[in-house]
Design a protein around this motif. Structure first.
Motif, PDB file in Angstrom:
ATOM      1  N   ASP A 185       0.850  -1.190   0.000  1.00  0.00           N
ATOM      2  CA  ASP A 185       0.000   0.000   0.000  1.00  0.00           C
ATOM      3  C   ASP A 185       0.881   1.234   0.000  1.00  0.00           C
ATOM      4  O   ASP A 185       1.970   1.254   0.600  1.00  0.00           O
ATOM      5  N   HIS A 186       0.431   2.268  -0.683  1.00  0.00           N
ATOM      6  CA  HIS A 186       1.207   3.509  -0.756  1.00  0.00           C
ATOM      7  C   HIS A 186       1.533   3.981   0.660  1.00  0.00           C
ATOM      8  O   HIS A 186       0.668   4.025   1.531  1.00  0.00           O
ATOM      9  N   LYS A 187       2.809   4.299   0.883  1.00  0.00           N
ATOM     10  CA  LYS A 187       3.250   4.656   2.230  1.00  0.00           C
ATOM     11  C   LYS A 187       2.696   6.002   2.697  1.00  0.00           C
ATOM     12  O   LYS A 187       2.626   6.267   3.896  1.00  0.00           O
ATOM     13  N   PHE A 188       2.309   6.864   1.767  1.00  0.00           N
ATOM     14  CA  PHE A 188       1.937   8.227   2.154  1.00  0.00           C
ATOM     15  C   PHE A 188       0.553   8.651   1.667  1.00  0.00           C
ATOM     16  O   PHE A 188      -0.125   9.428   2.326  1.00  0.00           O
ATOM     17  N   ASP A 189       0.130   8.169   0.508  1.00  0.00           N
ATOM     18  CA  ASP A 189      -1.154   8.571  -0.053  1.00  0.00           C
ATOM     19  C   ASP A 189      -2.169   7.438   0.068  1.00  0.00           C
ATOM     20  O   ASP A 189      -1.790   6.263   0.139  1.00  0.00           O
ATOM     21  N   PRO A 190      -3.469   7.760   0.066  1.00  0.00           N
ATOM     22  CA  PRO A 190      -4.510   6.733   0.258  1.00  0.00           C
ATOM     23  C   PRO A 190      -4.747   5.917  -1.014  1.00  0.00           C
ATOM     24  O   PRO A 190      -5.833   5.932  -1.603  1.00  0.00           O
ATOM     25  N   ILE A 191      -3.712   5.193  -1.428  1.00  0.00           N
ATOM     26  CA  ILE A 191      -3.803   4.350  -2.615  1.00  0.00           C
ATOM     27  C   ILE A 191      -3.370   2.939  -2.225  1.00  0.00           C
ATOM     28  O   ILE A 191      -2.175   2.657  -2.075  1.00  0.00           O
ATOM     29  N   PRO A 192      -4.316   2.039  -2.006  1.00  0.00           N
ATOM     30  CA  PRO A 192      -3.953   0.665  -1.635  1.00  0.00           C
ATOM     31  C   PRO A 192      -3.477  -0.129  -2.848  1.00  0.00           C
ATOM     32  O   PRO A 192      -3.681   0.262  -4.000  1.00  0.00           O
ATOM     33  N   MET A 193      -2.847  -1.262  -2.592  1.00  0.00           N
ATOM     34  CA  MET A 193      -2.383  -2.126  -3.674  1.00  0.00           C
ATOM     35  C   MET A 193      -3.534  -2.529  -4.592  1.00  0.00           C
ATOM     36  O   MET A 193      -3.350  -2.657  -5.807  1.00  0.00           O
ATOM     37  N   LYS A 194      -4.712  -2.727  -4.032  1.00  0.00           N
ATOM     38  CA  LYS A 194      -5.847  -3.135  -4.867  1.00  0.00           C
ATOM     39  C   LYS A 194      -6.142  -2.103  -5.947  1.00  0.00           C
ATOM     40  O   LYS A 194      -6.507  -2.451  -7.071  1.00  0.00           O
ATOM     41  N   ASP A 195      -5.984  -0.832  -5.610  1.00  0.00           N
ATOM     42  CA  ASP A 195      -6.220   0.212  -6.608  1.00  0.00           C
ATOM     43  C   ASP A 195      -5.164   0.165  -7.705  1.00  0.00           C
ATOM     44  O   ASP A 195      -5.462   0.394  -8.882  1.00  0.00           O
ATOM     45  N   TYR A 196      -3.919  -0.096  -7.306  1.00  0.00           N
ATOM     46  CA  TYR A 196      -2.843  -0.221  -8.306  1.00  0.00           C
ATOM     47  C   TYR A 196      -3.173  -1.346  -9.280  1.00  0.00           C
ATOM     48  O   TYR A 196      -3.070  -1.176 -10.506  1.00  0.00           O
ATOM     49  N   TYR A 197      -3.569  -2.507  -8.752  1.00  0.00           N
ATOM     50  CA  TYR A 197      -3.820  -3.649  -9.625  1.00  0.00           C
ATOM     51  C   TYR A 197      -5.149  -3.540 -10.357  1.00  0.00           C
ATOM     52  O   TYR A 197      -5.359  -4.214 -11.383  1.00  0.00           O
ATOM     53  N   ALA A 198      -6.052  -2.685  -9.868  1.00  0.00           N
ATOM     54  CA  ALA A 198      -7.257  -2.373 -10.644  1.00  0.00           C
ATOM     55  C   ALA A 198      -6.865  -1.622 -11.917  1.00  0.00           C
ATOM     56  O   ALA A 198      -7.392  -1.878 -13.007  1.00  0.00           O
ATOM     57  N   LEU A 199      -5.911  -0.690 -11.786  1.00  0.00           N
ATOM     58  CA  LEU A 199      -5.377   0.004 -12.964  1.00  0.00           C
ATOM     59  C   LEU A 199      -4.555  -0.946 -13.824  1.00  0.00           C
ATOM     60  O   LEU A 199      -4.616  -0.899 -15.064  1.00  0.00           O
ATOM     61  N   ALA A 200      -3.779  -1.818 -13.177  1.00  0.00           N
ATOM     62  CA  ALA A 200      -2.941  -2.753 -13.927  1.00  0.00           C
ATOM     63  C   ALA A 200      -3.782  -3.633 -14.839  1.00  0.00           C
ATOM     64  O   ALA A 200      -3.372  -3.957 -15.959  1.00  0.00           O
ATOM     65  N   GLY A 201      -4.971  -4.011 -14.392  1.00  0.00           N
ATOM     66  CA  GLY A 201      -5.857  -4.825 -15.232  1.00  0.00           C
ATOM     67  C   GLY A 201      -6.216  -4.123 -16.528  1.00  0.00           C
ATOM     68  O   GLY A 201      -6.313  -4.752 -17.587  1.00  0.00           O
ATOM     69  N   ILE A 202      -6.395  -2.796 -16.453  1.00  0.00           N
ATOM     70  CA  ILE A 202      -6.714  -2.023 -17.656  1.00  0.00           C
ATOM     71  C   ILE A 202      -5.548  -2.080 -18.637  1.00  0.00           C
ATOM     72  O   ILE A 202      -5.737  -2.330 -19.835  1.00  0.00           O
ATOM     73  N   PHE A 203      -4.340  -1.867 -18.140  1.00  0.00           N
ATOM     74  CA  PHE A 203      -3.188  -1.841 -19.033  1.00  0.00           C
ATOM     75  C   PHE A 203      -2.739  -3.243 -19.443  1.00  0.00           C
ATOM     76  O   PHE A 203      -2.160  -3.410 -20.522  1.00  0.00           O
ATOM     77  N   ARG A 204      -3.011  -4.250 -18.623  1.00  0.00           N
ATOM     78  CA  ARG A 204      -2.701  -5.624 -19.029  1.00  0.00           C
ATOM     79  C   ARG A 204      -3.684  -6.119 -20.087  1.00  0.00           C
ATOM     80  O   ARG A 204      -3.402  -7.086 -20.800  1.00  0.00           O
ATOM     81  N   SER A 205      -4.824  -5.451 -20.190  1.00  0.00           N
ATOM     82  CA  SER A 205      -5.806  -5.776 -21.226  1.00  0.00           C
ATOM     83  C   SER A 205      -5.538  -4.993 -22.508  1.00  0.00           C
ATOM     84  O   SER A 205      -6.344  -5.012 -23.438  1.00  0.00           O
ATOM     85  N   THR A 206      -4.418  -4.302 -22.538  1.00  0.00           N
ATOM     86  CA  THR A 206      -4.025  -3.452 -23.664  1.00  0.00           C
ATOM     87  C   THR A 206      -2.768  -4.009 -24.312  1.00  0.00           C
ATOM     88  O   THR A 206      -1.814  -4.353 -23.614  1.00  0.00           O
ATOM     89  N   GLU A 207      -2.764  -4.100 -25.632  1.00  0.00           N
ATOM     90  CA  GLU A 207      -1.546  -4.495 -26.346  1.00  0.00           C
ATOM     91  C   GLU A 207      -0.734  -3.243 -26.631  1.00  0.00           C
ATOM     92  O   GLU A 207      -1.215  -2.304 -27.263  1.00  0.00           O
ATOM     93  N   THR A 208       0.488  -3.220 -26.141  1.00  0.00           N
ATOM     94  CA  THR A 208       1.387  -2.080 -26.371  1.00  0.00           C
ATOM     95  C   THR A 208       2.290  -2.400 -27.550  1.00  0.00           C
ATOM     96  O   THR A 208       3.051  -3.371 -27.510  1.00  0.00           O
ATOM     97  N   CYS A 209       2.215  -1.572 -28.589  1.00  0.00           N
ATOM     98  CA  CYS A 209       2.955  -1.814 -29.828  1.00  0.00           C
ATOM     99  C   CYS A 209       4.134  -0.844 -29.895  1.00  0.00           C
ATOM    100  O   CYS A 209       3.940   0.361 -30.097  1.00  0.00           O
ATOM    101  N   TYR A 210       5.315  -1.352 -29.700  1.00  0.00           N
ATOM    102  CA  TYR A 210       6.499  -0.489 -29.636  1.00  0.00           C
ATOM    103  C   TYR A 210       7.601  -0.913 -30.595  1.00  0.00           C
ATOM    104  O   TYR A 210       8.565  -0.193 -30.805  1.00  0.00           O
ATOM    105  N   GLY A 211       7.485  -2.111 -31.181  1.00  0.00           N
ATOM    106  CA  GLY A 211       8.489  -2.551 -32.142  1.00  0.00           C
ATOM    107  C   GLY A 211       9.649  -3.270 -31.500  1.00  0.00           C
ATOM    108  O   GLY A 211       9.471  -4.072 -30.589  1.00  0.00           O
TER     109      GLY A 211
END
Length: 834
Positions: A386-412
């Protein structure tokens, strides 16, 4: 089983292969002069950019970015890998070394200090991480990933900044109170204020409360120079200064502002500000540096967006989910796709062996960039705990991670030696735009294809003799480098030889997913799966993601007027670039460890008005440069400084050195060498996919690095920046940079004295002066007008003529006027924005 390490001989064999790539075409000179001494540059990582640290001094005043680096990269490793044996509460403290406190880490143990600040090579901590001696290796018999070791080296180079204070405390499990967190000012919506109040009214009230007055306004010459440098990043000519000074109409200032806002150079100046935040770079960086030959499209998109005054909310949506937005035609669709390059251009450790680790690191980099750039929060600090200073728990991080893991990043990139994770690129409609690549003839394509076929046959023959040699011998490695690089060059073209229009960007994966919470951020420790969503502290209810990755919902939420941070963060960035300091002095951190706003009422006024004005950057800029505060002089007043040493309430205009790009562009402008047209593509584009090469070197006979265009168009190879920019604190493309550092070091003066580029510009000005008819007195006046945009004072005129007379007695006329011009370049007036 320990991985096999390539020998120096093998690496040298790779480099010997590279000249072959550049010498295929008959009649073309080989751009390589043979392998340099030492480790080949393809595999050598340049020293990371870090704050200068005096020898043997720890960094006790870390920046917000350095604190974030420690929390994200260093503390989790110490906790997970070291503190079982090296903590104050360990059952037995090994070697009397404790790493759970700052003092313990710095004190060292039985074998001496663990860290030599500023010097990773002499630090015992790095030695035990990298040793091949199993008895000395730490963690015991478990080599840490190269990327982690590089992070520790970077941290030590910074001076080992460590925000931990006091004795270590036993871990106490606690729940973040989201509702309490919502009471923090940054997580509440901006409050609208009296619309009749001006920016100057808010500042006047704040100054009055502190007993502050202001200095006098700036003189017209200083003011118009300031305006040109801030809005387009180029100095005004003497004629432009004269035109403003002599225009006595009441709207003279407004006319200049409108002219500069309409200039195509506005996008080049303000686009560069955003590229700092977007960590724009044209290679992967990290331990092995691969080209991003199509990153320049994102650069050009940003410049065009600022020139067109694209509403910032739309700018946000396009960068996060442009591929999912409706488009009116192919050109609009291509622009939206290129915008998502924001998510693709970050650093990547393509040598990472684990596919899952690489994916999680990529997503972490995207979360870090998106959350800091648009929201001014450090959400990535919640990856391992969990964020040491701001009210951002690990669950919120991985809620965002699910969005980006559902995204294909095309970089070459390509699959080659030490390149384990290539990806696709996105093909854009071919609209006939000249991207700087020349078409290939059918014979040229056939020649390249034959070279690939011959090399593959050579590799096949080698494999028949020895599979091991085909991978590990110098010849085998050479072939495995050459083949994919030549194939990548062929893949840049259609079958008829027309260059393909390829772009970096994102698209939704066919299958979307919710991410588990990985304990301590470790990929082999998945826990509870959480639904995709947004940080709870900034939203009253989570969105319903019915289909797709969730990026479109994320983009709409970030760009919403209901988001408490987006408008605040952006207007604060604009304020910083015009006044030298943000209302929130930590522009990338609006959290609890950031600086509180010096005038929250003013910040909210600007944010609400910005949204009401259609999220227009140009309207906001004009509003701010039209204030009395912007027009103040930089005069110093000791009494006012004592009351407000940071000038947070703007009792004067804050002076500052010009940005690195502005210094370089100004030199080109006054010499007459500046090509004001936009550059086409970049040298990374000409080189194509493959290993990033040092600036100015071309693999395939492309155009040489062009020094005459504006600095925003210079190729940005990570860890290998242009010297003229790096010396003057240009943004590090490995980091999100909202506020550049500003150092004064001897190497800057030496550069202005000795660098060939600077001397060439001085020679150009000197030649103009020599060619001008008239007396030396007239030439002095003309030199001041060219370089400073003004005429010299009587004392300056006298001193200058004395210099010309004495220096000219021993040197030729051209050399004398070159030296005089170069002296003007090195002055504070030329290098400062007053």
């Amino acid at each position: 089983m320990r991985s096999r390490v390539l020998s120096f001989a093998t690496l040298s064999a790779i480099l010997v292969a590279i000249p072959f790539l550049g010498a295929q075409e008959p009649g073309k000179k080989n751009p390589f002069k043979g392998p340099p001494k030492g480790l080949p540059p393809l595999f050598r990582k340049a020293p990371p950019k870090a704050e200068p640290v005096a020898a043997k001094d720890f960094n006790d005043k870390p920046t917000a970015e350095q604190v974030k680096f420690f929390e994200a990269k260093i503390r989790p490793v110490l906790v997970e890998q070291c503190q079982k044996c090296h903590a104050t509460d360990s059952e037995k403290i090994r070697a009397n070394l404790t790493l759970d406190t700052r003092d313990g880490l710095r004190a060292g143990g039985d074998t001496g200090p663990a860290i030599v600040p500023g010097n990773p090579a002499k630090s015992l901590l790095i030695d035990v991480m990298t040793t091949k001696d199993d008895d000395r290796m730490m963690p015991p018999k478990k080599k840490l990933p190269d990327s982690v070791i590089e992070d520790f080296k970077t941290w030590i180079t910074m001076g080992a900044p460590d925000p931990r204070d006091g004795a270590a405390k036993a871990a106490v499990k606690h729940e973040i109170d989201i509702e309490k967190g919502k009471q923090f000012w940054a997580f509440q919506k901006p409050k609208a204020t009296d619309a009749k109040k001006s920016v100057d009214d808010f500042l006047a009230e704040a100054r009055k409360a502190k007993g502050l007055s202001t200095v006098a306004p700036a003189d017209p010459v200083t003011l118009v120079r300031r305006l040109y440098l801030d809005l387009i990043g180029l100095p005004p000519t003497a004629d432009e200064v004269d035109a403003f000074v002599n225009d006595k109409s009441p709207d003279a200032y407004s006319k200049v502002v409108d002219k500069l806002l309409a200039s195509p150079h506005f996008g080049e100046r303000w686009g560069r500000h955003w590229l700092d935040v977007a960590r724009y770079g044209e290679s992967t960086g990290k331990a092995v540096n691969f080209n991003f030959p199509h990153a320049w499209r994102y650069r050009d998109y940003v410049i065009a967006a600022f020139n067109a005054d694209k509403p910032f909310d739309q700018f946000v949506k396009e960068q996060l989910a442009g591929d999912l937005l409706p488009a009116k035609d192919d050109k609009d669709k291509a622009e939206n796709i290129v915008a998502t390059g924001f998510l693709a251009i970050g650093t990547k450790n393509v040598n990472e062996r684990s596919r899952l680790q690489f994916e999680l690191d990529l997503v972490d980099e995207q979360i870090d960039a998106f959350s800091q750039a648009f929201l001014g929060i450090t959400a990535a600090c919640a990856r391992c705990h969990d964020h040491k200073f701001d009210p951002i728990p690990m669950k919120d991080y991985y809620a965002l991670a699910g969005i980006f893991r559902s995204t294909e990043t095309c970089y070459g990139t390509i699959r080659a030696v030490q390149g384990q994770h290539p990806s696709a690129l996105i093909t854009l409609p071919n609209d006939g735009t000249d991207d700087g690549l020349k078409p290939l003839s059918s014979s040229e394509l056939a020649r390249l294809e034959k070279q690939v076929a011959d090399l593959k046959q050579e590799l096949a023959d080698l494999q028949k003799k020895s599979i091991q040699d085909s991978f590990l011998s110098g010849n085998g490695v050479r072939l495995r480098v050459q083949i994919p690089m030549l194939e990548s060059r062929i893949n840049q073209y259609e079958k008829d030889g027309t260059p393909k229009r390829l772009a970096m960007g994102t698209r939704d994966r066919f299958r979307t997913m919710n991410s588990p919470v990985y304990q301590r951020g470790e990929p082999d420790k998945p826990g509870e799966v959480v639904s995709r969503g947004f940080p709870q502290v900034m939203t009253d209810r989570q969105p319903t993601i019915r289909g797709g990755s969730g990026r479109l919902e994320l983009a709409n939420w970030v760009a919403s007027k209901d988001n408490p941070l987006t408008a605040r963060v952006y207007v604060n960035r604009v304020w910083l670039h015009l006044f030298g300091r943000g209302i929130v002095a930590t522009p990338d951190n609006f959290g609890t460890t950031g600086t509180a706003p010096s005038n929250q009422a003013l910040l909210d006024h600007l944010a609400t008005r910005f949204m009401a004005d259609g999220w227009s950057t140009k309207t906001l800029v004009k509003q701010l440069v039209s204030t009395g505060a912007y027009k103040l002089s930089t005069s110093f007043d000791a009494k006012l400084h004592e009351k407000d040493p940071d000038n947070a309430l703007l009792w004067r205009m804050t002076p500052g050195r010009l940005d690195a790009e502005v210094i370089r562009d100004s030199l080109l402008a006054v010499s007459g060498a500046l090509d004001r047209s936009p550059a086409k593509g970049s040298s990374a584009h000409a080189n194509g996919e493959g290993y990033a090469v040092p600036r100015g070197r071309q693999l395939f006979g492309g155009p040489p690095a062009d020094e005459s265009h504006r600095s925003v168009y210079l190729t940005q190879i990570r860890d290998n920046p242009p010297e003229s920019l790096a010396l003057f604190d240009a943004a590090d493309p490995n980091l999100i940079v909202g506020d550049r550092t500003n150092t004064t070091v001897p190497s800057q003066a030496l550069f202005l004295m000795n660098n060939p580029f600077v001397i060439r510009q001085a020679e150009a000005v000197g030649s103009k002066l020599v060619a001008k008819l008239g007396s030396d007195s007239q030439r002095v006046r003309e030199a001041y007008r060219i370089v400073y945009g003004r005429t010299p004072t009587a004392k300056e005129q006298e001193k200058a003529e004395e210099f010309v007379r004495k220096y000219g007695a021993k040197h030729g006329r051209r050399e004398t006027w070159t030296a005089f011009s170069q002296a003007l370049f090195g002055s504070a007036e030329f290098l400062m924005r007053n």
